[in-house]
Design a protein around this motif. Structure first.
Motif, PDB file in Angstrom:
ATOM      1  N   SER A  52       0.829  -1.208   0.000  1.00  0.00           N
ATOM      2  CA  SER A  52       0.000   0.000   0.000  1.00  0.00           C
ATOM      3  C   SER A  52       0.862   1.255   0.000  1.00  0.00           C
ATOM      4  N   SER A  92       3.851   0.591   2.776  1.00  0.00           N
ATOM      5  CA  SER A  92       4.031  -0.530   3.687  1.00  0.00           C
ATOM      6  C   SER A  92       3.451  -1.790   3.073  1.00  0.00           C
ATOM      7  N   SER A  93       3.946  -2.929   3.512  1.00  0.00           N
ATOM      8  CA  SER A  93       3.356  -4.212   3.152  1.00  0.00           C
ATOM      9  C   SER A  93       2.373  -4.631   4.234  1.00  0.00           C
ATOM     10  N   GLY A  94       1.510  -5.571   3.906  1.00  0.00           N
ATOM     11  CA  GLY A  94       0.517  -6.051   4.870  1.00  0.00           C
ATOM     12  C   GLY A  94      -0.027  -7.396   4.446  1.00  0.00           C
ATOM     13  N   ASN A 117      -7.338  -6.030   6.326  1.00  0.00           N
ATOM     14  CA  ASN A 117      -5.907  -5.912   6.098  1.00  0.00           C
ATOM     15  C   ASN A 117      -5.217  -5.362   7.343  1.00  0.00           C
ATOM     16  N   TRP A 119      -1.561  -3.712   8.633  1.00  0.00           N
ATOM     17  CA  TRP A 119      -0.421  -3.019   8.037  1.00  0.00           C
ATOM     18  C   TRP A 119       0.747  -2.940   9.012  1.00  0.00           C
ATOM     19  N   LEU A 122       2.348   1.539   8.252  1.00  0.00           N
ATOM     20  CA  LEU A 122       1.779   2.356   7.183  1.00  0.00           C
ATOM     21  C   LEU A 122       1.395   3.721   7.736  1.00  0.00           C
ATOM     22  N   ASP A 164      -4.760  -1.016  10.918  1.00  0.00           N
ATOM     23  CA  ASP A 164      -5.454  -2.000  10.101  1.00  0.00           C
ATOM     24  C   ASP A 164      -6.737  -1.365   9.577  1.00  0.00           C
ATOM     25  N   GLN A 272      -5.298   6.377   0.015  1.00  0.00           N
ATOM     26  CA  GLN A 272      -4.505   5.148  -0.011  1.00  0.00           C
ATOM     27  C   GLN A 272      -4.722   4.403  -1.323  1.00  0.00           C
ATOM     28  N   THR A 274      -3.663   0.637  -3.037  1.00  0.00           N
ATOM     29  CA  THR A 274      -3.173  -0.668  -2.600  1.00  0.00           C
ATOM     30  C   THR A 274      -3.324  -1.685  -3.715  1.00  0.00           C
TER      31      THR A 274
END
Length: 283
Positions: A52, A92-94, A117, A119, A122, A164, A272, A274
């Motif tokens: 994201s 960031s990844s999640g 999700n 994070w 993030l 999240d 955002q 993603t």
């Protein structure tokens, strides 16, 4: 004449025999598809990994803090127009999960889905200084010919982190073979931590008619105000598109792009973008 009729009858018989052996598409009809459209109707669930990119607008984050410092003074309106901080980008990844229900009508598939999700880091943070900004003070009682102005200086910082989020979507797609391209839209709810601080100082300068001046600090405006809150639940909306592919049996994979825009929290707004990659099972 009899020879012509005999030749015509023989030509017609041969043509009819060849026509019976011709492929379907040469006889005016297309052949059936070798890959039948899959049945997507029913409940499904799965997991996903995501990446994201977030844009946080801190431009008005400290406005409510400066309003508190300068409330009921001529400086309140002037400082509320100042953008002490700016925009910050982060990524960031999640990972997460989804569950939903499809309804299929021939090749049209519609449904509803809940998507979660989590994070890892993030968000973003920023700090900046502004001033001194000169604000005229026309209401003061001064000697004849004198003018006054206040020099306002501000130092601010702010942070925001999205822990999240959940989205509740409606979606519509078109089933073709093993593929299901679709679009979706709905509501989003994010859980965020927000903190912001502003420090202020004001120096008043009085210019007299004879060309002299004097300056002094106004101690009532030398303040530092901090405000923060964890686990803010912030509503928003989401939209995007995706593609699912049935691998074998009822196992499918998916890829998505999703856009989310949240409502302002503590005078801070978040958007955002993603991408999701997931695998699921249709029951």
């Amino acid at each position: 004449m009899r020879r012509f009729l005999l030749a015509a009858m023989m030509f017609g018989a041969v043509t009819g025999a060849h026509a019976a052996d011709m492929p379907d598409f040469l006889r005016g009809s297309l052949p059936a598809s070798s890959t039948p459209t899959r049945n997507w109707d029913g409940w499904y669930a799965g997991g996903q990994v995501s990446q994201s990119w977030i844009n946080t607008d801190f431009g008005s984050s400290v406005v409510s803090l400066t309003n508190s410092i300068f409330r009921n003074t001529t400086l309140q309106d002037a400082t509320s127009q100042l953008n002490v901080l700016g925009r910050v980008n982060g990524h960031s990844s999640g990972f997460g999960a989804f569950v939903g229900r499809n309804y299929q009508y021939d090749d049209v598939v519609v449904g509803v889905e809940a998507n979660y999700n989590y994070w890892s880091g993030l968000g973003g943070s920023t700090s900046a200084s502004l001033g001194p900004i000169q604000v005229a003070e026309p209401t003061l009682v001064l000697p004849v010919g004198a003018t006054a102005a206040d020099g306002v200086s501000l130092n601010g910082n702010a942070t925001l982190q999205v822990r999240d989020e959940m989205t509740f979507r409606g979606r519509a797609g078109w089933a073709t073979g093993n593929f299901l391209p679709y679009i979706f839209g709905g509501l989003a709810v994010g859980r965020m931590d927000v903190a912001r601080t502003v420090s202020s100082s004001v120096t008043r300068t009085i210019n007299f008619a004879d060309g002299t001046s004097t300056s002094f600090v106004l101690p009532q405006f030398t303040q530092t105000v901090t405000d923060g809150r964890t686990s803010n639940f912030v509503a928003g909306w989401t939209a995007g598109l995706g593609l699912e592919y049935m691998l074998w049996g009822n196992v499918f994979v998916r890829g998505e792009w999703e856009y989310v825009k949240f409502m302002s929290v503590k005078n801070t707004s978040v958007t955002q973008n993603t991408v999701h990659a997931g695998i699921g099972y249709k029951f």
